[in-house]
Design an enzyme around this catalytic site. Sequence first.
Site, short mmCIF file in Angstrom:
data_model
loop_
_atom_site.label_atom_id
_atom_site.label_comp_id
_atom_site.label_asym_id
_atom_site.label_seq_id
_atom_site.Cartn_x
_atom_site.Cartn_y
_atom_site.Cartn_z
CG ASP A 237 4.03 -2.51 6.25
OD1 ASP A 237 2.50 -2.86 6.30
OD2 ASP A 237 4.14 -1.14 5.90
CG ASP B 170 9.99 -2.13 8.71
OD1 ASP B 170 9.47 -3.03 8.50
OD2 ASP B 170 9.50 -0.86 8.99
N1 GLY Z 1 6.68 0.08 5.60
C1 GLY Z 1 6.07 1.18 5.95
C2 GLY Z 1 5.48 1.69 4.56
O1 GLY Z 1 5.27 0.98 3.75
O2 GLY Z 1 5.36 2.75 4.25
#
Ligand code: GLY
Length: 380
Positions: free
Chosen positions: A161, A103
């Site tokens: 994600d 992330d």
């Molecule tokens: N990337 C983690 C979520 O969408 O909660």
Amino acid sequence: MEKREELQKEKKKWLEEVYGKICVKMRAECSRVGDRIPYIPVNGRYEEDYAQKDVFWWTNGFWSGMMWQMYHATGEEKYRLAAEGVEAKMDAAFANIGRLYHDVGFMWLHTAVADYRLTGNPKSRERGENAANVLAARFNPLGNFIRAWNGDNNIGWMIIDCMMNLPLLYWMSEESKDPRFKAIAQLHADTAMELLVRPDGSCNHIGILDPMTGELLEAPGGQGYGENSSWSRGQSWALYGFALSYRHTGEIKYLDAAKRVAHYFIANAAMTDYLPLCDFRAPQDPVYYDSTAGACAACGLLEIAGFVPEHEKKLYEDSAYRILRAMEGEFANWDENQDAILEMGKAAYHGNDGQEAIIYGDYFFIEAILRMLDKGCFLW
Ligand code: GLY
């Protein structure tokens, strides 16, 4: 007046009203929050600062993203100062890169890369480059995927994600002319398209792959209801993420994937009056919404609308508008004495019965509204 013209007029009026409310609310929030890093409000206020609580947390870039969007739209210096403060605080995370995970895209695209895009600050470019190197290093060339999280038990895990982290790699290749970053992003996008997007346009959240071969072993439900269900935020990550991969590569297969997910998302959102559920394939009871999924999907639909012929635009633009308008009507909190706009977000289907405002819901809501008014800046 023609019906369509009337609708367009009504939409413009609504957008301008909402923009006015965003300005009032964000001015008040920015004065209270400044360069603290908020996540979820408690009793209507962002009390915690994630610079202290967890500098590695994946959502730490969104407040800064809101600040840059507001700075770009209004020219008010206080937004820029707040964003710059957040960016500097996040340097603490680079002191321990072993704790960073995929992330880093979410974390640095809306802090350092946004700053660099808007001001040309060379220090911000360096931070963006550091983050891109961390992300590229997570690539597994045996399975052609970017590893999501750390820990011995998830070596072969990829998640949908990550489609939203890939723009950091595209940016790095565009910026440096080094094709490695873009190549990694495309290899990952191809694997996600093959293993995470299902033929009907719904998606898996997680793919557990054999890290030696890339074979898909399991696809657990992750933050959704369960295996084979359809976690709506995951659908929105795919919808917007594939559209962004198309923007950065021109590969039509990514636009087609984004459209497939979009059509599935629109059809499901329409079933609940354009207020997206947390999971489109969960039991009827209890009813959990996820406003964050709706806001992100709206941004993705607007992105797709930018790439399709005139006669196709209506589907994507009108659907984005319907979702935003429905959510604003039902979920928006415009009290300037309370933090956060969009209530009724849901971090995950299981684990907590509540519904709450979450920082990324507000980021995507603001991005979508500003984009529809041609006041936004592109941060992906
Ligand atoms: N990337 C983690 C979520 O969408 O909660």
